[in-house]
Design an enzyme around this catalytic site. Structure first.
Site, PDB file in Angstrom:
ATOM      1  N   HIS A   8     -24.089 -41.564  36.059  1.00  0.00           N
ATOM      2  CA  HIS A   8     -24.414 -41.607  37.676  1.00  0.00           C
ATOM      3  C   HIS A   8     -25.077 -42.853  37.812  1.00  0.00           C
ATOM      4  CE1 HIS A   8     -24.038 -36.869  38.466  1.00  0.00           C
ATOM      5  NE2 HIS A   8     -23.213 -37.507  38.415  1.00  0.00           N
ATOM      6  N   TYR A  59     -28.477 -31.323  40.983  1.00  0.00           N
ATOM      7  CA  TYR A  59     -28.433 -30.511  39.795  1.00  0.00           C
ATOM      8  C   TYR A  59     -30.143 -29.876  39.889  1.00  0.00           C
ATOM      9  CZ  TYR A  59     -24.098 -32.056  38.499  1.00  0.00           C
ATOM     10  OH  TYR A  59     -22.846 -32.408  38.177  1.00  0.00           O
ATOM     11  N   LYS A  85     -16.914 -44.676  35.861  1.00  0.00           N
ATOM     12  CA  LYS A  85     -16.590 -45.446  37.105  1.00  0.00           C
ATOM     13  C   LYS A  85     -16.954 -46.647  37.204  1.00  0.00           C
ATOM     14  CE  LYS A  85     -16.543 -41.106  40.042  1.00  0.00           C
ATOM     15  NZ  LYS A  85     -17.168 -40.510  41.326  1.00  0.00           N
ATOM     16  N   ARG A 110     -18.529 -30.175  33.241  1.00  0.00           N
ATOM     17  CA  ARG A 110     -19.120 -31.092  33.372  1.00  0.00           C
ATOM     18  C   ARG A 110     -20.525 -30.710  34.106  1.00  0.00           C
ATOM     19  NH1 ARG A 110     -19.925 -36.893  33.926  1.00  0.00           N
ATOM     20  NH2 ARG A 110     -20.515 -37.185  36.159  1.00  0.00           N
TER      21      ARG A 110
END
Length: 307
Positions: free
Chosen positions: A274, A283, A179, A251
């Site tokens: 991230h 998570y 990203k 993922r």
């Protein structure tokens, strides 16, 4: 059937300029740009419906009114927050360009949405999924995609955008453009490397038209996102898994299994790409050498087989 409202140029031109800015200068992905366009055009239509045809006429009370109307229409808190975020970013940009004196969305709040733990597969389910009948090259390609997705924890777009020169089989690494066009290196794991070797030996048989790692065995062209989704779903059914299989779930499984084994949240954040640790913390129930060490010690499909 809802009425389609035309958006005047007094509203749409600024949206077009903003979309060009985030695509060219911020280098956001086409999917993200499309999401911005959809949200902003919806807001513009809602503004026209309440007789506001210029961004300079938008005030805080109007922003609250638009959000309230969106909420009443059934928009969920997470989607409402996404719409508001798009509007706020767009108005911030207008302020930076001297088009507005202040951002009317500043100080306006949206309902908080709780973050839910993503669904994942357990290690046995992953093994069941991977144990596919390799009758043809198509199965080898799909097995390789599954191994790379789970072995490296890639986003779906990252998987489909992989090129041959992104893969270093000798080092067992893959270079990923994530990203915001941020590049990162991720270990592949022994299983993924083995299956990439198998697939590369067959790939040239299909006269690939570009440097894509994963191509259609019919056209030789890069596989689309939708094609990968369909193949993953198909294998989930064929392998008798009770839950729906999709790339995102693999993922999430990568992240969950690695975090459960290592407890190293920071390393998992880096491997997933991230930007913020808070994204990875969903998570919870550095340098590259360190990340590789954590990966090799913890990931179920990176461990060496005992002789």
């Amino acid at each position: 059937m809802s009425q389609i409202i035309d958006v005047p140029e007094t509203l749409s031109l600024a949206i077009d300029s903003f979309l060009s800015y985030i695509e060219v200068e911020r280098r956001l992905s086409p999917v993200t740009v499309e999401n911005y366009q959809r949200q902003l055009m919806t807001i513009a239509q809602m503004m026209v419906a309440i007789k506001i045809n210029q961004w300079s006429l938008l005030e805080s009370q109007h922003v609250r009114m638009l959000l309230a109307k969106s909420h009443r229409s059934g928009l969920q808190p997470a989607s409402l927050a996404l719409r508001f975020s798009a509007l706020r970013s767009f108005l911030d940009w207008q302020v930076s360009q001297g088009m507005l004196a202040v951002n009317p969305a500043k100080g306006v709040r949206t309902p908080k949405s709780g973050r839910h733990l993503p669904k994942n597969m357990d290690v046995d389910e992953v093994s069941q999924l991977m144990n596919i009948d390799l009758k043809d090259p198509l199965s080898v390609r799909d097995r390789t995609m599954l191994e790379v997705m789970y072995g490296a924890g890639l986003r779906l777009s990252e998987l489909t955008n992989l090129n041959i020169n992104d893969i270093d089989l000798q080092e067992g690494e893959v270079r990923v453009l994530g990203k915001g066009s941020k590049e990162r290196k991720v270990p592949l794991g022994r299983k993924a490397v083995e299956w990439l070797q198998h697939w590369f030996a067959m790939r040239e048989l299909y006269s690939p038209e570009d440097t894509a790692v994963f191509i259609s065995t019919k056209s030789g062209k890069r596989l689309s996102v939708r094609s990968v989704q369909k193949r993953f779903e198909l294998w989930g059914v064929k392998q008798g898994l009770s839950s729906h299989v999709n790339p995102h779930k693999l993922r999430h499984s990568f992240a969950t299994h690695l975090l459960e084994s290592s407890g190293d949240l920071r390393a998992v954040q880096e491997l997933l790409g991230h930007a913020n640790l808070s994204t990875t913390q969903v998570y919870t129930h550095l340098d590259f050498q360190h990340l590789a060490k954590v990966y090799d010690a913890a990931h179920p499909r990176a461990k060496r087989e005992k002789s």
